[in-house]
Design a protein around this motif. Structure first.
Motif, PDB file in Angstrom:
ATOM      1  N   ARG A   1       0.930  -0.972   0.291  1.00  0.00           N
ATOM      2  CA  ARG A   1       0.155  -0.055   0.720  1.00  0.00           C
ATOM      3  C   ARG A   1       0.417   1.366   0.132  1.00  0.00           C
ATOM      4  O   ARG A   1       0.384   2.369  -0.446  1.00  0.00           O
ATOM      5  N   GLU A   2       2.095   1.555   0.704  1.00  0.00           N
ATOM      6  CA  GLU A   2       2.791   2.144   0.536  1.00  0.00           C
ATOM      7  C   GLU A   2       3.774   2.397  -0.291  1.00  0.00           C
ATOM      8  O   GLU A   2       3.672   3.912  -1.619  1.00  0.00           O
ATOM      9  N   ASP A   3       4.469   1.352  -1.355  1.00  0.00           N
ATOM     10  CA  ASP A   3       4.629   1.655  -2.455  1.00  0.00           C
ATOM     11  C   ASP A   3       4.691   0.264  -2.697  1.00  0.00           C
ATOM     12  O   ASP A   3       6.306  -0.512  -3.086  1.00  0.00           O
ATOM     13  N   GLU A   4       4.232  -0.028  -4.296  1.00  0.00           N
ATOM     14  CA  GLU A   4       4.129  -1.104  -4.852  1.00  0.00           C
ATOM     15  C   GLU A   4       5.582  -1.420  -5.372  1.00  0.00           C
ATOM     16  O   GLU A   4       5.688  -2.894  -5.982  1.00  0.00           O
ATOM     17  N   VAL A   5       5.624  -0.181  -6.341  1.00  0.00           N
ATOM     18  CA  VAL A   5       6.905  -0.989  -6.565  1.00  0.00           C
ATOM     19  C   VAL A   5       7.983  -0.960  -6.533  1.00  0.00           C
ATOM     20  O   VAL A   5       8.949  -1.837  -5.764  1.00  0.00           O
ATOM     21  N   ALA A   6       8.692   0.090  -4.798  1.00  0.00           N
ATOM     22  CA  ALA A   6       9.030  -0.150  -3.978  1.00  0.00           C
ATOM     23  C   ALA A   6       9.679  -1.957  -3.173  1.00  0.00           C
ATOM     24  O   ALA A   6      10.263  -2.411  -2.782  1.00  0.00           O
ATOM     25  N   ALA A   7       7.755  -1.623  -3.311  1.00  0.00           N
ATOM     26  CA  ALA A   7       7.744  -3.597  -1.676  1.00  0.00           C
ATOM     27  C   ALA A   7       8.578  -4.585  -3.231  1.00  0.00           C
ATOM     28  O   ALA A   7       8.695  -5.302  -2.543  1.00  0.00           O
ATOM     29  N   GLN A   8       7.557  -4.510  -4.547  1.00  0.00           N
ATOM     30  CA  GLN A   8       8.582  -5.317  -5.356  1.00  0.00           C
ATOM     31  C   GLN A   8      10.436  -5.363  -5.304  1.00  0.00           C
ATOM     32  O   GLN A   8      10.362  -6.792  -5.458  1.00  0.00           O
ATOM     33  N   ALA A   9      10.727  -4.280  -5.684  1.00  0.00           N
ATOM     34  CA  ALA A   9      12.247  -4.451  -5.441  1.00  0.00           C
ATOM     35  C   ALA A   9      12.515  -5.370  -4.275  1.00  0.00           C
ATOM     36  O   ALA A   9      14.212  -5.335  -4.405  1.00  0.00           O
ATOM     37  N   MET A  10      12.456  -4.540  -2.993  1.00  0.00           N
ATOM     38  CA  MET A  10      12.044  -5.612  -1.981  1.00  0.00           C
ATOM     39  C   MET A  10      12.653  -6.626  -1.549  1.00  0.00           C
ATOM     40  O   MET A  10      12.461  -7.205  -0.513  1.00  0.00           O
ATOM     41  N   GLY A  11      11.680  -7.569  -2.193  1.00  0.00           N
ATOM     42  CA  GLY A  11      11.681  -8.681  -2.805  1.00  0.00           C
ATOM     43  C   GLY A  11      10.229  -9.133  -2.180  1.00  0.00           C
ATOM     44  O   GLY A  11       9.841 -10.978  -1.872  1.00  0.00           O
ATOM     45  N   VAL A  12       9.678  -8.442  -1.855  1.00  0.00           N
ATOM     46  CA  VAL A  12       8.025  -8.618  -2.205  1.00  0.00           C
ATOM     47  C   VAL A  12       6.985  -8.876  -2.733  1.00  0.00           C
ATOM     48  O   VAL A  12       7.048  -8.529  -3.833  1.00  0.00           O
ATOM     49  N   ASN A  13       6.752 -10.482  -2.384  1.00  0.00           N
ATOM     50  CA  ASN A  13       5.702 -10.794  -4.174  1.00  0.00           C
ATOM     51  C   ASN A  13       3.798 -10.658  -3.918  1.00  0.00           C
ATOM     52  O   ASN A  13       3.615 -10.702  -2.828  1.00  0.00           O
ATOM     53  N   VAL A  14       4.521  -8.958  -4.085  1.00  0.00           N
ATOM     54  CA  VAL A  14       2.954  -8.499  -4.013  1.00  0.00           C
ATOM     55  C   VAL A  14       2.039  -9.035  -4.599  1.00  0.00           C
ATOM     56  O   VAL A  14       0.756  -8.755  -3.342  1.00  0.00           O
ATOM     57  N   THR A  15       1.414  -9.740  -5.457  1.00  0.00           N
ATOM     58  CA  THR A  15       0.461 -10.433  -5.675  1.00  0.00           C
ATOM     59  C   THR A  15       0.147 -11.648  -4.813  1.00  0.00           C
ATOM     60  O   THR A  15      -0.754 -12.019  -4.720  1.00  0.00           O
TER      61      THR A  15
END
Lengths: 390, 312, 260
Positions: free
Chosen positions: A254-268
């Motif tokens: 929710r905070e920043d989807e692009v940054a979350a992905q880049a930090m290795g969070v599997n957003v889906t």
């Protein structure tokens, strides 16, 4: 600098672990028992009814917080999942009661925990704490929750891969599809036709959910005990999630989807998980709602109903669990207290939504919990720097 | 065969209405990138203002003693409705959406829901439109113009399709042939760059809202022509549903794409009426949303839309 | 044998070739610079490496493993972490939480474990906090752990991005203009910091930077991009004297502070 995060130390050892794991559930039981045995008997039926709705709404608002507040996705179909849970649980309790008990006319077969506020103990026929009827009810509610969670998975998996407002659109559509499907089911088999009820196989009964007439005469099992047990467990689960690695992964989306992905969070994956978990609790809440009013009508579970829960979490703060609890409680009780202004209620809500979005876009508490605000927070910070609270 | 033709005509008529509403959704999305949930209520407002204004002009429900109104009265009602609703659209944008220009999309979406709830519930107040069913004024005589293949073509159908067509062509000219239109396209491409090029972005956004609201008002007017009888200001979402189908049409055609909205509108109208005629009719809303979900799965950008890349 | 190996990487947006035929070899433990005028395609390179964009052609290999076609979170798991040119922290969360999210990738406890607070989960969370505090210590942010990220001054935000990226335990760290917006003093400290993490964490770093003083000082090898094409590559001394580089920067003397 340790390179591996896990280093096993004996300190927090085996002795305290079960207590630490289970105390919120014990607390939930205590809250539920308090509501049922202490609060319930001291108020009349109307007040108890309002309290029941408050507990159900708390569950729905807190579960919606997991989607809208944590992952920042926007679901407008929460009432749809409620309807799924309500129909599944209501249908199961109704038809299973008919199967398992000889006299189907007497719908209710619960114990003390499921006995309504007007129950007065009868020394000749004492009710057990839990009866067979309760077990059927619990199983049916869990089934309702699981089916709702399954629906959440089916809706969420394809949609949550996409960015943007698509979840809003699809959940809107989902709510309507659910409504249409339940309105298209066959007529309810009534208690008066006991023979037909017994002769029809269960899987056929599953589609006899009353159609447009609604599904009626559902045994009333939902008491303050069950409703507040569910509400407390939902709150505990949401809090534990929020203050853990998976929960933080959700919030990072929710905070920043692009940054979350880049930090290795599997957003889906985390969007889907949040969505499925929220659907599960919404299904359970829907089940208890059906078992408290004794009927289901799909037309009452459209997106306009979903807006109620959105208003609650916006008011409480997107991501604040205590805020959602507070807002759900206030927004359930206030309209009852101000019945004569009912036609102005929704207008006031609408204006409130707009004004909050303009003046305080993060909601009243934002993502913070009540105890993280201002003075309370400073106190806690001084007391000690513990990472995980709940 | 004749029932098939009749279904086609109904589908195209309603599809035209969907297209008019979808244009408003798609233009706002194209420029501000948010779903204007209140748009379906603007459409509803259009229908109810039609009843109100026709009442002011002395048109009687069901024709009354005087019979249907003269043609210029109908046109007058249409124009006045569009102007009134256009002003409402302007005010809404100014008061509710403009303060949120820099806010996250979620906030704007929630505000739109707030505006939608406000319009719905304000309209239901006793001294506004109330909740009692209202009879529609008879603006057009129920004349059959001619018959094709056993189907009688009504004046109403021709009027509805004709008006939709004129408005859609007008939009095409406005967007692709005028200065304002190129400003709108520029703002939808990039708000920042457009303002650097000296375009008054606020003015363009206001204009877009007003145009979108006027088209929805026209759709509301045409709806009362097509479905005369008792209209009800309901809370169960009948009106909202119509607006939502128009939104689905915008998504199916490719949200942000003006021609896509028209194509999507016609498609959804046809699919809805064909499926009602040949499949289980209780599921009409479900078919529309099933199509939406299929489109999102296989072509999320819509039929005429273009996939976008988010800048990092 | 290089750790990160990029061969013939290209991407076009419509008709525009943003990056074309980009090659780069990065050996373990090296610190390389990637420079070029604005719009040269440097950040696009980073976006290609981290899976934000899919390349039109070319291969990216990290420690022998091909990264093409992986999604961004899988690339992070493979050991490629980045910072962002236009800072992308988790603004509403605390400094500590920002770093903890970086750790998430390497955690092994499940959702059920989190909901039940299993002993393993509790130990892991505790170890995570310890590790994050250690990282904040290194990046000089320890006393700001409980502040909201968006309230930090600019320079601190840039360092927090580095801390968060380090928390993912990367093999290769991609720094996108880490000195942008910093004052002279902060820049000087940043130099020491980059050298320190390179050494202490056994890292390999690829650095985009506009501050030529900083790049020429700390990088052993520099690649120069212009209009998506590599126009020069070599030691700082070599690049500084390459007429093509001077020309790309419109005659500005290479080595001047703040070529922008």
């Amino acid at each position: 600098m340790s390179s591996q995060p896990v280093s096993v130390k004996g300190s927090g050892g085996a002795g305290g672990a079960p207590l630490r794991m289970l105390w919120p559930f014990a607390l939930a039981l205590a809250v539920a028992a308090f509501m049922h045995f202490v609060v319930g008997p001291n108020f009349n039926g109307t007040v108890v009814q309002v309290l029941l709705f408050a507990g159900i709404n708390i569950t729905l608002a807190v579960s919606l917080t997991m989607v809208n507040g944590f992952t920042g996705q926007f679901s407008i179909g929460h009432a749809g999942f409620m309807a799924v849970g309500g129909y599944v649980a209501g249908g199961l309790v109704y038809y299973l009661s008919a199967r398992f008990f000889d006299s189907p006319q007497i719908a209710f077969h619960g114990g003390i925990l499921s006995a309504g506020a007007d129950y007065r103990p009868d020394p000749d026929h004492p009710l057990p704490l839990l009866s067979r009827g309760d077990l059927i009810m619990i199983g049916s509610c869990l089934a309702g929750g699981l089916v709702a969670a399954g629906a959440g998975y089916v809706v969420g998996l394809p949609t949550l891969r996409l960015r943007g407002d698509y979840l809003a659109i699809v959940t809107l559509g989902f709510g309507e599809i659910v409504r249409v499907i339940f309105q298209g089911t066959g007529p309810q088999v009534l208690f008066t036709k006991a023979q037909e009820m017994r002769d029809t196989p269960l899987h056929q009964l599953a589609w006899k959910l009353g159609g447009a007439q609604g599904f009626n005469f559902i045994p009333i099992y939902a008491t303050l005990f069950w409703v507040f047990l569910l509400a407390s467990i939902t709150v505990a689960a949401a809090l534990r999630l929020k203050y853990s690695s998976p929960g933080r992964a959700m919030i990072s989306i929710r905070e920043d989807e692009v940054a979350a992905q880049a930090m290795g969070v599997n957003v889906t994956r985390y969007k889907v998980r949040a969505f499925v978990l929220a659907s599960f609790f919404a299904g359970l809440a829907g089940a208890l709602a059906a078992l408290s009013i004794g009927q289901m009508n799909a037309s009452a579970y459209g997106f306009i109903k979903s807006f109620d829960f959105i208003i609650m979490i916006v008011l409480g703060g997107m991501g604040s669990i205590s805020g959602a609890v507070l807002a759900a409680t206030v927004l359930t009780i206030l309209p009852e207290a101000l019945r004569q202004f009912d036609s102005y209620r929704m207008i006031a809500y609408a204006l409130l939504l707009i004004i909050i979005m303009i003046l305080r876009p993060q909601g009243l508490f934002g993502i913070r919990e009540v105890w993280e605000l201002g003075p309370v927070r400073r106190l806690l910070a001084r007391a000690g720097r513990g990472g995980s609270a709940a | 065969m004749s029932s098939f033709l009749q279904t086609l005509i109904d589908g195209v008529t309603v599809g035209g209405l969907y297209a008019l509403i979808a244009l408003g959704y798609t233009m706002v999305y194209g420029i501000l990138k948010f779903i204007n949930f209140a748009h379906s209520d603007i459409f509803t407002l259009g229908a109810w203002m039609t009843l109100t204004i026709a009442g002011w002009l002395g048109v009687q429900a069901g024709g009354g003693a005087t019979g249907p109104a003269a043609w210029y009265v109908g046109v007058g009602v249409l124009v006045l409705t569009m102007v009134f609703v256009g002003v409402v659209g302007f005010v809404i944008e100014r008061l509710a959406y403009r303060p949120l220009r820099q806010a996250p999309k979620l906030n704007v979406l929630i505000t739109a829901i707030g505006v939608s709830l406000f319009l719905q519930n304000f309209g239901q107040l006793k001294f506004i439109f109330g909740t009692d069913p209202a009879p529609t004024p008879l603006l057009l005589p129920g004349v059959t113009l001619f018959s094709v293949g056993g189907v009688s073509i009504q004046l109403v159908d021709v009027a509805v399709i004709g008006t939709s067509l004129v408005l859609m062509l007008g939009m095409e000219v406005l967007i692709f042939r005028t200065r304002m239109g190129s400003a709108m396209r520029a703002v939808s491409f990039s708000t920042r760059n457009a303002s650097l090029m000296g375009i008054n972005v606020d003015k363009v956004i206001s204009f877009t809202f007003v145009i979108g609201a006027m088209l929805a008002a026209a759709a509301g007017f045409l709806y009362t022509l097509k479905y005369p009888g008792q209209l009800k200001q309901t809370a169960d979402g009948m009106w909202v549903m119509l607006g939502l189908k128009a939104f689905v049409a915008a998504v199916v055609g490719g949200i942000g794409n003006v021609r896509g909205a028209v194509l999507g509108g016609l498609l959804i109208g046809l699919i809805e009426y064909l499926s009602v005629a040949y499949l289980k009719s209780e599921y009409r809303d479900a078919y529309v949303f099933a199509i939406l979900i299929l489109v999102l799965l296989f072509r999320p950008e819509g039929i005429l839309g273009r996939a976008t890349v988010e800048k990092v | 044998m290089s750790l990160l190996s990029i061969t013939d990487l290209s991407i076009s947006f419509g008709g525009l070739k943003a990056v074309s035929g980009f090659n780069l070899e990065l050996a373990q433990g090296r610190l390389q610079g990637l420079i070029g005028p604005n719009g040269a395609g440097k950040t696009t390179c980073f976006n290609l490496l981290t899976g934000v964009y899919a390349p039109t052609s070319g291969t990216i290999r990290l420690a022998g493993r091909t990264l093409n076609g992986l999604r961004p979170h899988q690339i992070a798991a493979a050991g490629l972490a980045r910072t962002f040119q236009n800072i992308r922290l988790f603004p509403e969360l605390t400094v500590l939480d920002n770093v903890r999210i970086g750790c998430h990738l390497r955690t092994r406890s499940t959702m059920a474990g989190a909901l039940l607070r299993s002993p393993f989960h509790v130990r892991e969370e505790r170890a995570m906090v310890e590790r994050c505090r250690g990282l904040l210590e290194v990046l000089n942010l320890a006393d700001r752990a409980d502040e909201q990220a968006r309230n930090l001054p600019y320079g601190d935000q840039r360092r927090l991005e580095i801390a968060r990226a380090l928390a993912t335990q990367p093999k290769v760290l991609l720094l996108d203009e880490p000195a942008a917006g910093m004052n002279t003093q902060e820049k000087k400290e940043l130099r020491g910091l980059i050298r320190q993490i390179l050494r202490d964490f056994g890292l390999t770093i690829l650095l985009i930077e506009h501050d030529m003083g900083l790049v020429m000082d700390i990088c052993e090898f520099i690649t120069v991009l212009d209009h998506g094409v590599t126009i020069s590559a070599g030691t700082p001394a070599h690049v500084q004297n390459d007429p093509k580089v001077v020309e790309a920067y419109l005659g500005a003397p290479a080595g001047a502070e703040e070529v922008a």
